[in-house]
Each structure stands twice: as C-alpha cells, then as structure tokens.
Design a protein around this motif. Sequence first.
Motif, short mmCIF file in Angstrom:
data_model
loop_
_atom_site.label_atom_id
_atom_site.label_comp_id
_atom_site.label_asym_id
_atom_site.label_seq_id
_atom_site.Cartn_x
_atom_site.Cartn_y
_atom_site.Cartn_z
N THR A 1 3.63 -10.37 -15.23
CA THR A 1 4.24 -9.86 -14.00
C THR A 1 5.42 -8.96 -14.32
OG1 THR A 1 3.58 -11.83 -12.75
CG2 THR A 1 5.36 -10.51 -11.83
N ASP A 2 5.41 -7.77 -13.74
CA ASP A 2 6.51 -6.81 -13.97
C ASP A 2 7.62 -7.10 -12.96
OD1 ASP A 2 8.09 -4.74 -14.77
OD2 ASP A 2 6.90 -3.16 -13.83
N ALA A 3 8.48 -8.03 -13.31
CA ALA A 3 9.62 -8.39 -12.49
C ALA A 3 10.82 -8.60 -13.41
CB ALA A 3 9.33 -9.64 -11.67
N ASP A 4 12.00 -8.72 -12.82
CA ASP A 4 13.22 -8.82 -13.61
C ASP A 4 13.80 -10.23 -13.66
OD1 ASP A 4 13.42 -5.85 -13.91
OD2 ASP A 4 13.67 -5.97 -11.74
N LEU A 5 13.51 -11.02 -12.65
CA LEU A 5 14.08 -12.36 -12.54
C LEU A 5 12.97 -13.33 -12.18
CD1 LEU A 5 16.85 -13.88 -12.60
CD2 LEU A 5 16.93 -13.56 -10.11
N PHE A 6 12.97 -14.50 -12.84
CA PHE A 6 11.93 -15.50 -12.62
C PHE A 6 12.57 -16.88 -12.47
CE2 PHE A 6 9.89 -12.04 -14.82
CZ PHE A 6 8.61 -11.97 -14.28
N SER A 7 11.78 -17.80 -11.95
CA SER A 7 12.18 -19.20 -11.83
C SER A 7 11.41 -20.03 -12.85
CB SER A 7 11.86 -19.69 -10.41
OG SER A 7 11.97 -21.08 -10.32
N TYR A 8 12.07 -21.05 -13.40
CA TYR A 8 11.43 -21.90 -14.41
C TYR A 8 11.96 -23.31 -14.30
CZ TYR A 8 8.53 -21.33 -18.65
OH TYR A 8 7.51 -21.31 -19.57
N THR A 9 11.12 -24.27 -14.60
CA THR A 9 11.53 -25.66 -14.69
C THR A 9 11.04 -26.20 -16.02
OG1 THR A 9 11.37 -25.94 -12.29
CG2 THR A 9 11.39 -27.94 -13.62
#
Length: 533
Positions: A407-415
Amino acid sequence: MIKRKFLALLGAAALALCQYAAADTGRDDSNAPDPALQRTLIMINVSHQYDLDPHTAGYVSEAQILSGLYEGLFSYDPVTLEPLNALCVSYKISRNKKRWTFILREGATFSNGEAITAQTIKDSWLGLLSTPNAPYASLLDCISNAENFRKKKCKAEDVGISARDAKTLVVHLDEPAEHLPRILCHHAFCAVSKKKGVYSGPFTLKSYSADKIELVKNQKYYGAAGVQIPGITVVLSDQPDENAYLFNTGKADWIADGNVMAAKIINKDSIHVSAEFGTAYLFFKIKNKPWDNEEFRNALLEAVPYDTLRDGLTVPAKTLVYPLAGYPDVAGLDDYDQADAIAMMNKARAKAAIPYDKKLTLTFAIPDGEFMQKIAGILKDAWEPLGVELSVLPIPADQYNAAIPVTDADLFSYTWIGDFADPLAFLELFRGNSSLNVAQYTNAAFDELLLQACRADSSTEHYELLAKAERRLLDDGMIIPIYHQVSLHVLDLSCVGGWQVNALDLHPLKYLYFKKSSSRLPNIVMANGSRSR
C-alpha cells in the motif's frame, strides 16, 4: 510476537468486573487430572481466515493453535515463558559463543511415524528462510549466511546449520545470541514435515472449516502420555453476547482473545485480565517525501494531543516497548505544543525549499473501524495548522496487515506482541535487514546498538543498549505509541487446569486438562433451564 485483532477499549462495567476477577480467580491447582473427566475442550476464538502454516502465520490466534500442532527444539514455559527443552534434550555453547550444539530427543517422530532428526530441523529452518514473505525468517539472521540465503545470495550448503548425525545439530553464528533459545520457542522454528497433514506437536488437525477447527491428540507425539485431553474444538465466532451465553450454559470451556461480553459472564471468577507484552502504535513508512525526513515527522509528532489520542484507553502507551523489570526508563511521547510544531514544520520546509503555504498531503492507511476513524480525526485536526492535509485510506480489517507492504501510504497502524520476553522482540521490527521491517526504516546507528546488545555479557548491559536503540527510534519520529495490550480470557480454572496468565498471552495447549470442579458458584442459567440474557 504476533499481530492480532484486539479490542482497545473495555466497557467500564466490564473492566470493573475484570479487575475484580483478576484479584480472585477462585482456582485450586492442587487438583490433579482425573482420566475419567478428560474430554474434548471447547474453545471460542475470533473468526478470520486462519493461516496454519507455521512459516507464514502471524496472528496470536493462529499461534495459539500452532502451539498444539507443531513443536521445535524448545517450547514456552506456560507461566514464565522461559524456554523448556522439547525436541532438544541438551545443548552446549562454544567458548566464543558462536557455535551451538543441540542434542535431539531419541524416538521423536511426526504424527505419521516419520523420525524427527537433526536433518529435519535443518530442512525446516532452510524452508523458513526460503519462504517468500515469511515474517519471522530474519530472526535467524544471527546464523552464518542465513540472511544471504533468504535473500538468494548464497546456497543452502553455505548456511551455518549442519546435521552432524541424526541427533546432533550444529549451528554457527556470526555474532553471539544469548537469546537464541527464547527465539526458538516460536512456531516459525518448529519441526515441519515436507508432507502435508503431518504434525510434530501434541495434536493433529482433524478438520478446518469457516466456523470450526478441530484438533485431536497426536498419539505419535513423544510426550503423548502427558497430554490429558483427547482433542480441542475451536469455535470461530465474533458474537460476544452469544459467546457469553455458550460459556454460561456450559457449552464452551474457554473464550479467548477478549471475544466476549464480559459483563454477561455469570461466574466472575472465570474472567481473567492481564497486561501483555504488547503495544499498539502508528508508524511511518519511509518511502514518500517529505515524510522520509525525520524533521518533518518530528514536527507532526510535536503537534499530536497525546492526552486526547489516548483518552479512555485501558493502558496508554508512551513508548514502543512495554516496560520490563530491569529495562531502563525511556522518555516517551506525551508532551506537545502547537506553536513549537508549527515552528519545527516551517524550519523543515525552509531546509527542503518547500513553500510555507504549500499544502502537504499525508496518506494514513487504517483498518476500517470506529476506533481508527477516531484516531484519524484527531490527527487531521492537529496537523491542519501545519499545512498538512490528512488523507484517510480505509482497508478492511481482515486484509489490513497483508496490505501494508503493497500500500502506497505514509502512516500505518500496527499492533504487536513480543515473540519472546525481551525488548529485542519489538526493536527487531525496525532493524534495517529484518523481514519484519514493514516500515522500511534504515539507521546504521540503530542497527549497531542492536548488534552490540546481542554481544553484551550481562542482562543489564543488554537492556541499556536496547533502551538506547529505542530512544533513537523515538527521536527519529518513526512511531506514535497508543496503548499497551490487555488480554481478556474467560475460563473456569476450578475445573480446567494447565492454563496460566502470562505476558505473551500464549497458552500451550498440551498442558490443558480437566479436573474435579471446586467452583463455589452454581450454573444459574442451567439450573433455571432458561436462556435469558
């Protein structure tokens, strides 16, 4: 350890019940297993597409099942999480700490009777290293040429793993790795047969459908005599109310992963809540300009209203690593100032020759859901005064983790939950050559600190070096910690033995058994013969 789905927020009533239950479990572990009581255990877990390949599985819910299907040189102690000998009966380390010699158990076989040998372990590890997108493969990079082999830069025979004979496995390391046995407890490093439907653990897979996974006892398992229950049926359900009803009426023995309306559980002593060695956080992917620049990222972090961001969360997180005993304090992210943030952003723009009035777009890919939409809204409001427009890209939650690399994005969520009780289990996520490094972060000084920590002669020095590495990661503006994990399980420990709360929230299935109930609370639902909720 493991990415997983989890409820970040607990209802106030449920949390109060959980806190009460944690203080008084009402269990009596003195009761030994009674053969007459043993039956198939019914467990309820979250519903999603389960990956039961130990080389590629990533969720805690999958790890729980894989703990029953596969086993390696070591397994987790169900209480302390320290490594216990499994297929390995003994090992020795050379004077320079770079050669490990493992002696394997006599008579160990797969479920089809095929012998488990040193060559089996070698082939299993080489299979892991050659599996595309195997998330934990880089944890073997301490082995000579393991990294080169997984990157297809050398041949299998060049890797520092050799089977001296059927029972002797010799492993050569590039650098000392005191934590190696703790890593080898993980399912990714288990003995895996080249044949399908063959297992090395205490159970085998009988069936898998959209709503149920059935495990039955592996009679060929070396420790089969100590496995008490004949099988485990895992019901896959995302219906918290219905799950509570099934437990209250005795139709389920264990509800895992917080997948229940805790307030509706009648026997409050059956609710078990504990802090986990895990953290939910946001991270930047180092790809698009200007967000590949730490000055721009730090300007954003200075504007985040952390008290608002973490409001209502059970265990707010300021750092990536959940504090362990002996781990030095690391200054976390909790202070913010809008005026300072604007000044930092203007300075970064000036250095990069970006006009002050130019709108900067930042794409935030989120797992679709109310909680992350709320987080995105808070960040959008905080960053608009800096001339930053936040674009939100929702992705279905059950596809989110797989989508991150493409995915071409700048910020992601992770657990993330640590795979072993060491801060390295988190910091490995950002090591330059790690297969877990979906952030694509590279920092030679950070990597060197991790290497020095592995060479350390004492746990104190080891922790101090890892704390320095975590500080560098935070100083680089790579992450926004949100909350530390909390586990919630429902099971009556007065009649189920072999289950203990632990920080990894992993409960090896081979220890479970039924015992004579010492419960002080009658089953009110069954006694009344009603289905009231």
